[in-house]
Design a protein around this motif. Structure first.
Motif, PDB file in Angstrom:
ATOM      1  N   PHE A   1      40.782  29.690  42.582  1.00  0.00           N
ATOM      2  CA  PHE A   1      41.838  30.637  42.940  1.00  0.00           C
ATOM      3  C   PHE A   1      42.718  30.127  44.078  1.00  0.00           C
ATOM      4  CE2 PHE A   1      38.744  34.167  41.457  1.00  0.00           C
ATOM      5  CZ  PHE A   1      39.084  33.915  40.144  1.00  0.00           C
TER       6      PHE A   1
ATOM      7  N   LEU B   1      44.088  37.138  43.960  1.00  0.00           N
ATOM      8  CA  LEU B   1      42.724  36.909  43.461  1.00  0.00           C
ATOM      9  C   LEU B   1      41.787  36.355  44.528  1.00  0.00           C
ATOM     10  CD1 LEU B   1      43.217  35.513  39.841  1.00  0.00           C
ATOM     11  CD2 LEU B   1      42.537  37.798  40.552  1.00  0.00           C
TER      12      LEU B   1
ATOM     13  N   SER C   1      39.013  38.430  45.349  1.00  0.00           N
ATOM     14  CA  SER C   1      37.877  38.492  44.426  1.00  0.00           C
ATOM     15  C   SER C   1      37.078  37.202  44.550  1.00  0.00           C
ATOM     16  CB  SER C   1      38.357  38.639  42.980  1.00  0.00           C
ATOM     17  OG  SER C   1      39.090  39.821  42.817  1.00  0.00           O
TER      18      SER C   1
ATOM     19  N   THR D   1      34.418  40.059  34.597  1.00  0.00           N
ATOM     20  CA  THR D   1      35.783  39.833  35.086  1.00  0.00           C
ATOM     21  C   THR D   1      36.505  41.131  35.445  1.00  0.00           C
ATOM     22  OG1 THR D   1      36.585  39.853  32.786  1.00  0.00           O
ATOM     23  CG2 THR D   1      36.003  37.714  33.740  1.00  0.00           C
TER      24      THR D   1
ATOM     25  N   ILE E   1      38.365  40.977  38.780  1.00  0.00           N
ATOM     26  CA  ILE E   1      39.576  40.162  38.706  1.00  0.00           C
ATOM     27  C   ILE E   1      40.712  40.969  38.074  1.00  0.00           C
ATOM     28  CG2 ILE E   1      40.586  38.092  37.654  1.00  0.00           C
ATOM     29  CD1 ILE E   1      37.828  36.796  37.812  1.00  0.00           C
TER      30      ILE E   1
ATOM     31  N   GLU F   1      42.099  43.633  40.478  1.00  0.00           N
ATOM     32  CA  GLU F   1      42.972  43.092  41.520  1.00  0.00           C
ATOM     33  C   GLU F   1      44.369  42.817  40.965  1.00  0.00           C
ATOM     34  OE1 GLU F   1      42.670  42.614  44.781  1.00  0.00           O
ATOM     35  OE2 GLU F   1      40.697  43.555  44.766  1.00  0.00           O
TER      36      GLU F   1
END
Length: 302
Positions: free
Chosen positions: A85, A110, A113, A125, A128, A131
Motif C-alpha cells: 500500500f 489504505l 488498513s 478484504t 479495505i 476504507e
C-alpha cells in the motif's frame, strides 16, 4: 402266508431307472447351489476390497491436502507484500476503472488498513473495501484476490458526474453533482475530459445555495438544458443560475434569458425555433435573447 399279496391294497412300483434319475437331479441341484454360494462370497470379497481401497485413497488424499495447506501457510508467495500500500506503481495492488479518484489517493487511504498477514486466499478484504468507500466519488468496490504470487485487483465503480459548478465562465469548477444527487468538492477536480457535464454558474448564495440542492433540483436543471438544446438544435455551453430567479442558458448563437424557473419556463423555451433564425440574421452584436416574458420576445443589444 405273510408274503401273500392282498388284492385290496394299492401298490406303487418304482423302477430302478427312475431311482437313478432322481439321484442325478439332486446331485445337479447341489452343485448349482455350491457354485452360487461361491459366486456370492467372491462378490462380497470384491466389494470389501473396493471399499478398503476407496477408504485408503480418501485418507491419503486428505493427508496430502492437509500437508499442502500447511506448507502453503509458510510459503511467502502466498503473502501480500507488507509495502503493497506504499507504492503507486507496483504489481501487488492493481487499481482499475478509476477516472475521478487518483490511485495515489486510494493507496494513501489504505495505509489505515493493515496489509493481511495471512495467505491472500484466506484474507478478508472487508476493511479495505470499507476504507475505499469513504471516498465520496466511489459508489462501490470489488476486490479480487490472486493466490500466487499474492496480489490484489481493486475494481472501482465511481459515481457519474452530471453538473459542474463554477462562479463564472472563466473560473475552474469548484464542485460537481453526480447522477444520484451527490455533491463532491474540488479535491476531485478537474474531471477527466471524457465526462460531458452541464456547466452551472452559481455563487452558492442569494437564497439558492447549491449545497442545498436535492436530486429533483438537479433533474430540473438538466431538463431545462435539454429542452433548450432540443429546440435550438445547438449544444448548451452553460446555464447561469447566479440569480436563481432570473436564469440564462448560453448556446453558440446567443445567450437566452429564460427568467424564473417556474412551470411556464418550458413553454417559453418552445418559442426558440420561431425566433432563432431571425436572431442569426441580426448583424449587431446581441447581449441576450429575452424570453422571460410570457408573450413578448426581446433582443437585448450590447
Amino acid at each position: 402266508m405273510d408274503n401273500e399279496i392282498n388284492p385290496n391294497e394299492e401298490h406303487i412300483e418304482i423302477s430302478e431307472e427312475e431311482d437313478v434319475i432322481e439321484v442325478e437331479e439332486v446331485a445337479s441341484d447341489g452343485k448349482r447351489f455350491v457354485k452360487k454360494k461361491r459366486r456370492e462370497r467372491k462378490v462380497r470379497k470384491g466389494r470389501l476390497k473396493q471399499s478398503r481401497t476407496r477408504f485408503l485413497g480418501r485418507f491419503l488424499l486428505s493427508l496430502i491436502i492437509i500437508l499442502c495447506f500447511t506448507y502453503s501457510l509458510k510459503l511467502k508467495g502466498f503473502y501480500l507484500d507488507e509495502n503493497a500500500f506504499n507504492k503507486v506503481d507496483n504489481t501487488k495492488v492493481e487499481i482499475i476503472n478509476n477516472r475521478i479518484v487518483p490511485s495515489k489517493k486510494i493507496l494513501t487511504l489504505l495505509k489505515n488498513s493493515n496489509v493481511p498477514n495471512v495467505p491472500i486466499y484466506i484474507a478478508r478484504t472487508n476493511s479495505i473495501k470499507k476504507e475505499i468507500l469513504k471516498l465520496e466519488p466511489i459508489e462501490n468496490v470489488y476486490i479480487r484476490r490472486y493466490a500466487f504470487p499474492a496480489r490484489l485487483q481493486i475494481i472501482i465503480r465511481e459515481r457519474t458526474p452530471i453538473l459542474t459548478i463554477s462562479p463564472d465562465v472563466k473560473s475552474q469548477p469548484v464542485a460537481f453533482f453526480t447522477t444520484d444527487g451527490k455533491l463532491i468538492g474540488k479535491e476531485f477536480l478537474p474531471l477527466d475530459k471524457s465526462y460531458k457535464t452541464i456547466l452551472v454558474l452559481s455563487y452558492g448564495n442569494k437564497g439558492d445555495d447549491y449545497h442545498n440542492w436535492d436530486l429533483n433540483k438537479i433533474k430540473k436543471i438538466q431538463k431545462i438544458v435539454k429542452y433548450v438544446e432540443s429546440y435550438s438544435k445547438e449544444q448548451a455551453e452553460y446555464i447561469d443560475m447566479r440569480n436563481p430567479n432570473d436564469i440564462y442558458v448560453k448556446i453558440k448563437s446567443v445567450n437566452i434569458r429564460l427568467g424564473k424557473p417556474d412551470e411556464q419556463i418550458f413553454k417559453r423555451i418552445e418559442r426558440i425555433p420561431s425566433i432563432l433564425p431571425q436572431v442569426k440574421d441580426v448583424k449587431t452584436k446581441i447581449k441576450y435573447l429575452d424570453l422571460s416574458w410570457e408573450k413578448v420576445n426581446y433582443l437585448k443589444l450590447e
